[in-house]
Design an enzyme around this catalytic site. Structure first.
Site, PDB file in Angstrom:
ATOM      1  N   LEU A   8       0.835  -1.201   0.000  1.00 34.13           N
ATOM      2  CA  LEU A   8       0.000   0.000   0.000  1.00 34.13           C
ATOM      3  C   LEU A   8       0.868   1.249   0.000  1.00 34.13           C
ATOM      4  O   LEU A   8       0.685   2.168   0.810  1.00 34.13           O
ATOM      5  CB  LEU A   8      -0.938  -0.016   1.218  1.00 34.13           C
ATOM      6  CG  LEU A   8      -1.871  -1.233   1.279  1.00 34.13           C
ATOM      7  CD1 LEU A   8      -2.613  -1.281   2.609  1.00 34.13           C
ATOM      8  CD2 LEU A   8      -2.856  -1.226   0.112  1.00 34.13           C
ATOM      9  N   GLY A   9       1.814   1.279  -0.936  1.00 35.41           N
ATOM     10  CA  GLY A   9       2.647   2.446  -1.134  1.00 35.41           C
ATOM     11  C   GLY A   9       1.906   3.503  -1.924  1.00 35.41           C
ATOM     12  O   GLY A   9       0.674   3.561  -1.931  1.00 35.41           O
ATOM     13  N   GLY A  12      -0.247   1.583  -4.620  1.00 39.13           N
ATOM     14  CA  GLY A  12      -1.137   0.587  -4.039  1.00 39.13           C
ATOM     15  C   GLY A  12      -2.263   1.190  -3.223  1.00 39.13           C
ATOM     16  O   GLY A  12      -3.424   0.766  -3.332  1.00 39.13           O
ATOM     17  N   ASP A  30      -0.096  -4.340   4.270  1.00 37.49           N
ATOM     18  CA  ASP A  30       1.201  -3.686   4.109  1.00 37.49           C
ATOM     19  C   ASP A  30       2.017  -3.963   5.361  1.00 37.49           C
ATOM     20  O   ASP A  30       1.449  -4.155   6.454  1.00 37.49           O
ATOM     21  CB  ASP A  30       1.020  -2.175   3.912  1.00 37.49           C
ATOM     22  CG  ASP A  30       2.275  -1.489   3.413  1.00 37.49           C
ATOM     23  OD1 ASP A  30       2.428  -1.343   2.190  1.00 37.49           O
ATOM     24  OD2 ASP A  30       3.118  -1.104   4.257  1.00 37.49           O
ATOM     25  N   LYS A 164       4.830  -3.073 -20.605  1.00 36.91           N
ATOM     26  CA  LYS A 164       5.097  -1.948 -19.705  1.00 36.91           C
ATOM     27  C   LYS A 164       6.571  -1.559 -19.745  1.00 36.91           C
ATOM     28  O   LYS A 164       6.925  -0.375 -19.652  1.00 36.91           O
ATOM     29  CB  LYS A 164       4.679  -2.322 -18.279  1.00 36.91           C
ATOM     30  CG  LYS A 164       4.977  -1.252 -17.217  1.00 36.91           C
ATOM     31  CD  LYS A 164       4.324   0.078 -17.524  1.00 36.91           C
ATOM     32  CE  LYS A 164       4.280   1.021 -16.322  1.00 36.91           C
ATOM     33  NZ  LYS A 164       5.465   1.154 -15.537  1.00 36.91           N
ATOM     34  N   ASN A 168       8.015   2.092 -20.715  1.00 34.16           N
ATOM     35  CA  ASN A 168       8.938   2.884 -19.907  1.00 34.16           C
ATOM     36  C   ASN A 168      10.192   3.259 -20.697  1.00 34.16           C
ATOM     37  O   ASN A 168      10.757   4.332 -20.491  1.00 34.16           O
ATOM     38  CB  ASN A 168       9.313   2.132 -18.644  1.00 34.16           C
ATOM     39  CG  ASN A 168       8.213   2.205 -17.603  1.00 34.16           C
ATOM     40  OD1 ASN A 168       7.056   2.469 -17.918  1.00 34.16           O
ATOM     41  ND2 ASN A 168       8.555   1.959 -16.352  1.00 34.16           N
ATOM     42  N   GLU A 171       9.209   6.160 -22.667  1.00 32.80           N
ATOM     43  CA  GLU A 171       9.125   7.285 -21.724  1.00 32.80           C
ATOM     44  C   GLU A 171      10.511   7.894 -21.486  1.00 32.80           C
ATOM     45  O   GLU A 171      10.664   9.118 -21.437  1.00 32.80           O
ATOM     46  CB  GLU A 171       8.525   6.764 -20.423  1.00 32.80           C
ATOM     47  CG  GLU A 171       8.472   7.722 -19.262  1.00 32.80           C
ATOM     48  CD  GLU A 171       8.068   6.967 -18.011  1.00 32.80           C
ATOM     49  OE1 GLU A 171       8.908   6.859 -17.095  1.00 32.80           O
ATOM     50  OE2 GLU A 171       6.930   6.474 -17.945  1.00 32.80           O
ATOM     51  N   TYR A 172      11.525   7.048 -21.326  1.00 35.35           N
ATOM     52  CA  TYR A 172      12.903   7.531 -21.150  1.00 35.35           C
ATOM     53  C   TYR A 172      13.290   8.449 -22.308  1.00 35.35           C
ATOM     54  O   TYR A 172      13.822   9.547 -22.107  1.00 35.35           O
ATOM     55  CB  TYR A 172      13.880   6.356 -21.139  1.00 35.35           C
ATOM     56  CG  TYR A 172      14.136   5.697 -19.809  1.00 35.35           C
ATOM     57  CD1 TYR A 172      13.080   5.297 -18.982  1.00 35.35           C
ATOM     58  CD2 TYR A 172      15.424   5.421 -19.389  1.00 35.35           C
ATOM     59  CE1 TYR A 172      13.332   4.658 -17.775  1.00 35.35           C
ATOM     60  CE2 TYR A 172      15.673   4.787 -18.187  1.00 35.35           C
ATOM     61  CZ  TYR A 172      14.631   4.403 -17.377  1.00 35.35           C
ATOM     62  OH  TYR A 172      14.876   3.773 -16.191  1.00 35.35           O
TER      63      TYR A 172
END
Length: 294
Positions: A8-9, A12, A30, A164, A168, A171-172
């Protein structure tokens, strides 16, 4: 629908809230008891009705492996595990095989949306067998953005995280292009309002994008990015993208150069990396380093 959510960061916790807002029952666990709904992973599993679904949102590598190992013994046949972290796609194949020995299904989900996902929704790239993916459609529909786009069943196990990873990598390269343009504009005497040049690109140009909007947000907060150190970490997925390109003989000059620029930022206080760091903070809440005081 019921679902367990492990981790649950920043993402999450927002995913738990978005799912609950859509009417789903979410039991979150968590290691930080202040965030957790239950005291242990076993309690999370016991709180769910069969067939259970447990979505894992913990860091890739050893932390994910540890949770997968525990779930392999706690869950029952016909239950399903979803890895929504940034795991390497080759780990997905290993995890699916390990869980299948216990009759447990496995789905990998590449998740993009960062700290904005609660409001805007999360783009989801999913890999796994159709029977497992189809059962989870209500969860995917609740998490994805409104409208017809933002979700894809990309293919078999590993396809979600591979997609994904490529996302990314792109995205870079995009961030690097904005950063290089920003540094050049800042370097010349004739342009004295770089922030407003960036703002002017937000409408009617072929380079408008959400990243450009976030760049303008960052410049509104710190017009010349003077408070940031020119340093940017790489999450690992840029490296994996380049490695996959080598393995498949696919040329990726822009993505590869953008990764190497991240490495260069660790040697000098790079102006371009100020913009990269600012963008990563804007979309993902990634930590930034303050500029060193003279």
């Amino acid at each position: 629908m019921q679902i367990g959510l492990v981790g649950l960061g920043k993402m999450g916790a927002n995913m738990r809230e978005r799912l609950r807002n859509a009417g789903h029952t979410v039991v979150g666990y968590d290691t930080n008891p202040e965030k957790s709904d239950v005291a242990s992973l076993a309690d999370l599993v016991n709180a769910l009705d069969a067939p259970r679904t447990v979505w894992v949102m913990v860091p890739a590598g050893a932390p994910t492996q540890h949770v997968i190992d525990q779930l392999g013994y706690l869950l029952k046949p016909w239950d399903t595990v979803v890895d929504g972290g940034n795991s390497r796609w080759t780990d997905d194949e290993k995890h699916a095989e390990e869980l299948s020995k216990h009759g447990i299904g496995f789905v990998d989900a590449g998740v993009s949306g960062g700290v904005w996902g609660l409001k805007n929704g999360y783009a989801l790239m999913v890999g796994g067998e159709k029977e497992h993916v189809d059962r989870l459609q209500p969860i995917f529909e609740a998490l994805k953005p409104e409208g017809p786009y933002g979700y894809v069943h990309a293919g078999k196990v590993g396809a979600g995280h591979f997609a994904k990873m490529v996302h990314n990598g792109i995205e870079y390269a995009m961030m690097q292009a904005y950063a290089e343009g920003w540094e050049l504009l800042e370097a010349v005497d004739s342009v004295d309002n770089v922030r407003e040049v960036f703002r002017s690109w937000q409408d009617g140009t072929v380079i408008r994008s959400w990243l450009l909007d976030l760049a303008v947000n960052a410049l509104d907060q710190d017009e010349h990015l003077e408070n940031l150190r020119g340093f940017a970490q790489d999450s690992g997925e840029g490296r994996w993208t380049v490695e996959a390109a080598i393995d498949n003989s696919v040329p990726l000059p822009a993505i590869t150069a953008s990764l190497f620029s991240r490495f260069a930022s660790r040697q000098d206080d790079s102006p371009q990396m100020k913009m990269i760091a600012a963008l990563r903070n804007q979309f993902g809440g990634h930590a930034v380093e303050a500029a060193k005081k003279a």
